[in-house]
Design an enzyme around this catalytic site. Structure first.
Site, PDB file in Angstrom:
ATOM      1  N   ARG A   1       0.836  -1.200   0.000  1.00 38.75           N
ATOM      2  CA  ARG A   1       0.000   0.000   0.000  1.00 38.75           C
ATOM      3  C   ARG A   1       0.873   1.253   0.000  1.00 38.75           C
ATOM      4  NH1 ARG A   1      -2.606  -3.769   3.327  1.00 38.75           N
ATOM      5  NH2 ARG A   1      -4.782  -4.184   2.735  1.00 38.75           N
TER       6      ARG A   1
ATOM      7  N   LYS B   1      -2.417  -2.556   7.685  1.00 35.22           N
ATOM      8  CA  LYS B   1      -3.833  -2.238   7.837  1.00 35.22           C
ATOM      9  C   LYS B   1      -4.535  -3.267   8.718  1.00 35.22           C
ATOM     10  CE  LYS B   1      -7.974  -1.124   5.175  1.00 35.22           C
ATOM     11  NZ  LYS B   1      -8.566  -0.962   3.828  1.00 35.22           N
TER      12      LYS B   1
ATOM     13  N   HIS C   1      -3.712   3.524  -5.328  1.00 38.49           N
ATOM     14  CA  HIS C   1      -4.031   2.230  -4.724  1.00 38.49           C
ATOM     15  C   HIS C   1      -4.307   1.165  -5.785  1.00 38.49           C
ATOM     16  CE1 HIS C   1      -5.176  -0.391  -1.402  1.00 38.49           C
ATOM     17  NE2 HIS C   1      -6.225  -0.764  -2.113  1.00 38.49           N
TER      18      HIS C   1
ATOM     19  N   ARG D   1      -1.842  -1.583  -6.480  1.00 38.57           N
ATOM     20  CA  ARG D   1      -1.961  -2.822  -5.697  1.00 38.57           C
ATOM     21  C   ARG D   1      -2.922  -3.784  -6.396  1.00 38.57           C
ATOM     22  NH1 ARG D   1      -1.388  -5.052  -0.521  1.00 38.57           N
ATOM     23  NH2 ARG D   1      -3.239  -5.932   0.454  1.00 38.57           N
TER      24      ARG D   1
ATOM     25  N   TRP E   1      -3.788  -9.623   3.291  1.00 36.20           N
ATOM     26  CA  TRP E   1      -5.226  -9.448   3.514  1.00 36.20           C
ATOM     27  C   TRP E   1      -5.671 -10.285   4.698  1.00 36.20           C
ATOM     28  CZ3 TRP E   1      -3.948  -9.463  -1.897  1.00 36.20           C
ATOM     29  CH2 TRP E   1      -4.277  -8.275  -2.558  1.00 36.20           C
TER      30      TRP E   1
ATOM     31  N   TYR F   1     -10.442 -11.075  -7.230  1.00 35.81           N
ATOM     32  CA  TYR F   1      -9.581 -11.270  -8.388  1.00 35.81           C
ATOM     33  C   TYR F   1      -9.759 -12.641  -9.044  1.00 35.81           C
ATOM     34  CZ  TYR F   1      -7.325  -7.431  -5.887  1.00 35.81           C
ATOM     35  OH  TYR F   1      -7.077  -6.259  -5.223  1.00 35.81           O
TER      36      TYR F   1
END
Length: 351
Positions: free
Chosen positions: A191, A218, A277, A280, A303, A312
């Site tokens: 990120r 995050k 972003h 990414r 994640w 995806y």
């Protein structure tokens, strides 16, 4: 003196002794002395009823916000959530939690929409309001129930990613310092904040590894970042420019990549509807298209849940190709049967 002002504060504060002996010091959140006096009188009456009559304490929205912020300290998105809380403040401050109902929340929703913001922005505000009310009910037992919070419909935005040709075109238009960070982002999927604030202490070129500490991630979990050839090449070009930070501009650390120079480069490259972003997203899309399993991509990207990488999945169907032929045999049998049946009908018709 019961009412007073602190240095550098425009609000009145109250100071008094509660019936149970506690020393109460609170901001009235108003600069009006009369309103502050009313606040003090009301608080004294509340505390008296709780102590003498055994009434259950009633808590206000601002008390819940203050406690929630303390308990949420360290949350990666806290600064963004504070923006929504500041807007809500003028509508819910000083209200008792048990008076915040569905009708009030719906009115606040309409007022926010009238300012021209998107449904997504309103939903982010509603999510933090709902989170605080749920904490007040389920964890603190300050209220008995949580009012229903109706979320607004949001259009499902497609994943925006670049082709290799588009990425090369963009990189050629970027100034040197942004090109380095963009190349590194496309190579690692990190990120923006993790790239701009990357320090050399987080990099081991000999092992071709970098890492993001839990307080920088995050999801608040450490991320191990394997460095491919492109990432290593970028880092070697940056080595020695600054003793602490990896990416710099004219010898000074960079804190932001989504700048006017970035947007101008996008215009020159003819690329629309693309954010930093989305680099990414591009990294993840390239991985999936080249056969990286989703569970591996989840770990590489840091994640917290599998549903985040399922966005995806549609970009690669190789793992499904083998199953597509499962009905080929059925189709072949059906075709053969249909052909034989047709010949029998022709013979009968000729006879």
């Amino acid at each position: 003196m019961a009412l007073y002002k602190r240095p550098n504060s425009r609000y009145w504060w109250v100071r008094f002794t509660a019936p149970d002996g506690r020393q109460i010091r609170e901001s009235t959140q108003t600069a009006d002395r009369k309103a502050a006096q009313e606040y003090e009188d009301r608080r004294k009456a509340e505390l008296w009823r709780q102590q003498r009559l055994g009434e259950r304490p009633r808590y206000r929205w601002q008390q819940a916000v203050e406690r929630w912020l303390i308990e949420s300290e360290g949350k990666a998105s806290l600064e963004d959530l504070k923006i929504h809380l500041r807007w809500v403040h003028t509508h819910l401050y000083d209200l008792y939690l048990d008076t915040i109902d569905r009708d009030l929340i719906d009115r606040i929703t309409r007022m926010r929409l009238q300012e021209g913001v998107s449904n997504a922005t309103v939903n982010r505000m509603l999510e933090v309001v709902r989170a605080i009310l749920r904490r007040a009910a389920n964890d603190w037992q300050w209220i008995d129930r949580v009012p229903a919070v109706r979320m607004l419909p949001e259009p499902k935005r497609r994943i925006r990613w670049l082709t290799r040709e588009e990425a090369d075109r963009l990189l050629q238009e970027l100034p040197e310092h942004l090109e380095a960070m963009a190349r590194f982002s496309l190579a690692t999927g990190l990120r923006e904040r993790n790239v701009t604030r990357l320090e050399w202490s987080q990099v081991d070129l000999s092992r071709r590894m970098a890492w993001i500490h839990p307080d920088q991630a995050k999801a608040r979990k450490p991320i191990a970042v394997p460095l491919n050839n492109e990432a290593v090449l970028v880092l070697r070009r940056e080595y020695g420019k600054h003793p602490v930070r990896v990416f710099t501009y004219r010898g000074r650390p960079v804190d932001k990549a989504n700048t006017r120079a970035w947007r101008q480069a996008l215009d020159r490259a003819g690329i629309e509807d693309f954010r930093w972003h989305d680099l990414r997203h591009t990294w993840a899309s390239w991985h999936v298209q080249n056969g990286t399993p989703l569970h591996v991509l989840q770990e590489l990207g840091g994640w917290s849940c599998y549903s985040m990488v399922q966005r995806y999945a549609h970009l690669s169907a190789e793992h499904l190709a083998g199953y597509a032929d499962n009905i080929s045999r059925i189709c072949a049998v059906t075709s053969t049967f249909s052909g034989t049946h047709g010949e029998d009908e022709k013979e009968q018709a000729a006879g």
